[in-house]
Design a protein around this motif. Structure first.
Motif, PDB file in Angstrom:
ATOM      1  N   SER A  41       0.846  -1.200   0.000  1.00 32.86           N
ATOM      2  CA  SER A  41       0.000   0.000   0.000  1.00 32.86           C
ATOM      3  C   SER A  41       0.877   1.244   0.000  1.00 32.86           C
ATOM      4  CB  SER A  41      -0.919  -0.007   1.224  1.00 32.86           C
ATOM      5  OG  SER A  41      -0.153  -0.066   2.414  1.00 32.86           O
ATOM      6  N   PRO A  42       0.415   2.323  -0.617  1.00 32.68           N
ATOM      7  CA  PRO A  42       1.241   3.526  -0.717  1.00 32.68           C
ATOM      8  C   PRO A  42       1.406   4.215   0.621  1.00 32.68           C
ATOM      9  CG  PRO A  42      -0.963   3.962  -1.530  1.00 32.68           C
ATOM     10  CD  PRO A  42      -0.888   2.483  -1.278  1.00 32.68           C
ATOM     11  N   VAL A  43       2.539   4.866   0.813  1.00 34.01           N
ATOM     12  CA  VAL A  43       2.803   5.643   2.023  1.00 34.01           C
ATOM     13  C   VAL A  43       3.453   6.957   1.622  1.00 34.01           C
ATOM     14  CG1 VAL A  43       3.106   3.607   3.489  1.00 34.01           C
ATOM     15  CG2 VAL A  43       5.082   4.623   2.350  1.00 34.01           C
ATOM     16  N   VAL A  44       3.402   7.923   2.523  1.00 35.83           N
ATOM     17  CA  VAL A  44       4.058   9.209   2.334  1.00 35.83           C
ATOM     18  C   VAL A  44       5.272   9.247   3.245  1.00 35.83           C
ATOM     19  CG1 VAL A  44       3.832  11.710   2.627  1.00 35.83           C
ATOM     20  CG2 VAL A  44       1.926  10.386   1.714  1.00 35.83           C
ATOM     21  N   VAL A  45       6.409   9.604   2.698  1.00 33.38           N
ATOM     22  CA  VAL A  45       7.617   9.746   3.502  1.00 33.38           C
ATOM     23  C   VAL A  45       7.682  11.185   3.978  1.00 33.38           C
ATOM     24  CG1 VAL A  45      10.122   9.586   3.550  1.00 33.38           C
ATOM     25  CG2 VAL A  45       8.801   7.952   2.198  1.00 33.38           C
ATOM     26  N   ALA A  46       7.569  11.407   5.283  1.00 34.81           N
ATOM     27  CA  ALA A  46       7.573  12.752   5.863  1.00 34.81           C
ATOM     28  C   ALA A  46       8.905  12.995   6.553  1.00 34.81           C
ATOM     29  CB  ALA A  46       6.430  12.893   6.863  1.00 34.81           C
ATOM     30  N   PRO A  47       9.554  14.121   6.296  1.00 37.17           N
ATOM     31  CA  PRO A  47      10.829  14.407   6.959  1.00 37.17           C
ATOM     32  C   PRO A  47      10.636  14.591   8.449  1.00 37.17           C
ATOM     33  CG  PRO A  47      10.009  16.348   5.825  1.00 37.17           C
ATOM     34  CD  PRO A  47       9.112  15.215   5.436  1.00 37.17           C
ATOM     35  N   GLY A  48      11.621  14.127   9.233  1.00 36.60           N
ATOM     36  CA  GLY A  48      11.548  14.311  10.670  1.00 36.60           C
ATOM     37  C   GLY A  48      12.127  15.649  11.073  1.00 36.60           C
ATOM     38  N   LYS A  49      12.283  15.854  12.369  1.00 37.89           N
ATOM     39  CA  LYS A  49      12.894  17.073  12.856  1.00 37.89           C
ATOM     40  C   LYS A  49      14.374  17.076  12.485  1.00 37.89           C
ATOM     41  CE  LYS A  49       9.707  17.585  16.759  1.00 37.89           C
ATOM     42  NZ  LYS A  49       9.571  17.693  18.241  1.00 37.89           N
ATOM     43  N   PRO A  50      15.031  18.242  12.511  1.00 38.53           N
ATOM     44  CA  PRO A  50      16.461  18.288  12.171  1.00 38.53           C
ATOM     45  C   PRO A  50      17.260  17.257  12.954  1.00 38.53           C
ATOM     46  CG  PRO A  50      15.592  20.499  12.400  1.00 38.53           C
ATOM     47  CD  PRO A  50      14.499  19.572  12.836  1.00 38.53           C
ATOM     48  N   GLY A  51      17.969  16.404  12.230  1.00 45.88           N
ATOM     49  CA  GLY A  51      18.763  15.360  12.859  1.00 45.88           C
ATOM     50  C   GLY A  51      17.997  14.095  13.173  1.00 45.88           C
ATOM     51  N   GLY A  52      16.704  14.129  12.983  1.00 47.81           N
ATOM     52  CA  GLY A  52      15.883  12.966  13.299  1.00 47.81           C
ATOM     53  C   GLY A  52      15.545  12.169  12.053  1.00 47.81           C
ATOM     54  N   PRO A  53      15.043  10.967  12.242  1.00 51.01           N
ATOM     55  CA  PRO A  53      14.721  10.106  11.094  1.00 51.01           C
ATOM     56  C   PRO A  53      13.426  10.528  10.420  1.00 51.01           C
ATOM     57  CG  PRO A  53      14.099   9.008  13.129  1.00 51.01           C
ATOM     58  CD  PRO A  53      14.794  10.283  13.533  1.00 51.01           C
ATOM     59  N   ALA A  54      13.305  10.180   9.150  1.00 51.42           N
ATOM     60  CA  ALA A  54      12.054  10.408   8.431  1.00 51.42           C
ATOM     61  C   ALA A  54      11.013   9.403   8.897  1.00 51.42           C
ATOM     62  CB  ALA A  54      12.288  10.282   6.934  1.00 51.42           C
ATOM     63  N   ARG A  55       9.759   9.725   8.655  1.00 47.66           N
ATOM     64  CA  ARG A  55       8.668   8.837   9.038  1.00 47.66           C
ATOM     65  C   ARG A  55       7.886   8.428   7.802  1.00 47.66           C
ATOM     66  NH1 ARG A  55       4.715  11.574  12.440  1.00 47.66           N
ATOM     67  NH2 ARG A  55       5.289  13.430  11.238  1.00 47.66           N
ATOM     68  N   THR A  56       7.286   7.260   7.872  1.00 50.84           N
ATOM     69  CA  THR A  56       6.406   6.820   6.794  1.00 50.84           C
ATOM     70  C   THR A  56       4.975   6.845   7.306  1.00 50.84           C
ATOM     71  OG1 THR A  56       6.712   4.499   7.437  1.00 50.84           O
ATOM     72  CG2 THR A  56       8.151   5.382   5.712  1.00 50.84           C
ATOM     73  N   LEU A  57       4.102   7.472   6.522  1.00 49.89           N
ATOM     74  CA  LEU A  57       2.707   7.634   6.909  1.00 49.89           C
ATOM     75  C   LEU A  57       1.808   7.146   5.791  1.00 49.89           C
ATOM     76  CD1 LEU A  57       2.955  11.347   8.144  1.00 49.89           C
ATOM     77  CD2 LEU A  57       3.149   9.304   9.567  1.00 49.89           C
ATOM     78  N   THR A  58       0.664   6.642   6.157  1.00 50.85           N
ATOM     79  CA  THR A  58      -0.336   6.362   5.138  1.00 50.85           C
ATOM     80  C   THR A  58      -0.926   7.689   4.677  1.00 50.85           C
ATOM     81  OG1 THR A  58      -2.198   6.246   6.688  1.00 50.85           O
ATOM     82  CG2 THR A  58      -0.916   4.215   6.330  1.00 50.85           C
ATOM     83  N   PRO A  59      -1.536   7.721   3.494  1.00 47.63           N
ATOM     84  CA  PRO A  59      -2.169   8.968   3.061  1.00 47.63           C
ATOM     85  C   PRO A  59      -3.180   9.499   4.068  1.00 47.63           C
ATOM     86  CG  PRO A  59      -2.009   7.441   1.218  1.00 47.63           C
ATOM     87  CD  PRO A  59      -1.585   6.679   2.453  1.00 47.63           C
ATOM     88  N   GLU A  60      -3.886   8.599   4.746  1.00 45.22           N
ATOM     89  CA  GLU A  60      -4.870   9.034   5.732  1.00 45.22           C
ATOM     90  C   GLU A  60      -4.191   9.683   6.927  1.00 45.22           C
ATOM     91  OE1 GLU A  60      -4.701   6.033   4.380  1.00 45.22           O
ATOM     92  OE2 GLU A  60      -6.477   6.070   3.082  1.00 45.22           O
ATOM     93  N   GLN A  61      -3.085   9.094   7.395  1.00 44.76           N
ATOM     94  CA  GLN A  61      -2.349   9.680   8.510  1.00 44.76           C
ATOM     95  C   GLN A  61      -1.766  11.035   8.127  1.00 44.76           C
ATOM     96  OE1 GLN A  61       0.357   6.394   9.091  1.00 44.76           O
ATOM     97  NE2 GLN A  61      -0.668   5.762  10.996  1.00 44.76           N
ATOM     98  N   ALA A  62      -1.251  11.119   6.915  1.00 43.06           N
ATOM     99  CA  ALA A  62      -0.668  12.379   6.450  1.00 43.06           C
ATOM    100  C   ALA A  62      -1.714  13.475   6.408  1.00 43.06           C
ATOM    101  CB  ALA A  62      -0.031  12.189   5.075  1.00 43.06           C
ATOM    102  N   ALA A  63      -2.906  13.130   5.936  1.00 43.76           N
ATOM    103  CA  ALA A  63      -3.976  14.123   5.855  1.00 43.76           C
ATOM    104  C   ALA A  63      -4.358  14.620   7.244  1.00 43.76           C
ATOM    105  CB  ALA A  63      -5.187  13.534   5.139  1.00 43.76           C
ATOM    106  N   LYS A  64      -4.365  13.709   8.235  1.00 49.25           N
ATOM    107  CA  LYS A  64      -4.732  14.103   9.595  1.00 49.25           C
ATOM    108  C   LYS A  64      -3.653  14.984  10.221  1.00 49.25           C
ATOM    109  CE  LYS A  64      -7.600  10.041  10.635  1.00 49.25           C
ATOM    110  NZ  LYS A  64      -7.732   8.822  11.479  1.00 49.25           N
TER     111      LYS A  64
END
Length: 218
Positions: A41-64
């Motif tokens: 299933s597709p996910v959105v890769v969202a950048p984390g805070k400076p120095g932190g890891p990126a996160r993967t979110l579902t489209p629904e989580q990203a929208a929220k």
């Protein structure tokens, strides 16, 4: 408007709008482990805070998680008033070709027209997409808009020619631009919509530079 939330909101909004969804499958062959659901299933890769890891979110989580940038009263007032503000600048600039004597004044008027004409179009489109609550426009109180030339001043500018026109045009347009900067600053401080923030920042950048040019032309 919280800067961190605004930046995250812009990224997530762009990803969702443009469809930049990355399909990440489970890692294999001893890799560090699954990076997303293994069902493809597709996910959105969202950048984390400076120095932190990126996160993967579902489209629904990203929208929220996207901050609510619904236009507020300050956004509507700014865009509605700035359309009228720009229109007066265009009317003043249209006088320059037949009345100005200095080439620099004529070129400045051309730049103002070239920039503010399309900006009016963008703002009118925004207003059509985001009508004011209740459908009301709130009226056009020109006296409440800083920097607006009076009817008498416009009549004097229309009657002037040559060096007199140049001096009056530069004085009135400098005041007009300074008023636009004040309006943009209020929108940036009180507004909530990202698109309006971007429009206000563009006004600040463009018109600040033009004020410096007009002061140099003196």
């Amino acid at each position: 408007m919280d800067m961190a939330n605004a930046l995250l909101g812009r990224f997530l909004g762009a990803a969702l709008t443009a469809g930049l969804l990355l399909t990440l499958t489970g890692c294999q062959d001893g890799d560090a482990g699954p990076r997303a659901a293994g069902d493809g299933s597709p996910v959105v890769v969202a950048p984390g805070k400076p120095g932190g890891p990126a996160r993967t979110l579902t489209p629904e989580q990203a929208a929220k998680e996207r901050p609510d940038d619904s236009p507020n009263a300050a956004d509507h007032t700014y865009v509605r008033h700035m359309v009228e503000h720009h229109r007066q600048a265009l009317a003043m600039s249209a006088l320059a070709p037949g009345r100005a004597s200095a080439d620099g004044v004529k070129r400045l008027a051309e730049r103002i027209s070239a920039a503010q004409g399309p900006e009016i179009g963008a703002m009118e489109k925004w207003l059509s997409r985001h009508p004011a609550p209740g459908g009301g426009s709130g009226g056009h109180d020109h006296a409440a808009m800083p920097g607006m030339a009076t009817e008498q001043q416009l009549a004097e500018l229309t009657a002037a020619k040559g060096a007199d026109f140049d001096r009056l045009f530069l004085r009135l347009m400098t005041a007009h631009h300074q008023g636009a900067l004040k309006m943009a600053g209020e929108a940036l401080a009180q507004g909530n919509n990202v698109a309006v923030e971007e429009m206000a920042n563009e006004v600040v950048a463009t018109q600040s530079a033009e004020i410096e040019r007009m002061r140099a032309m003196g």
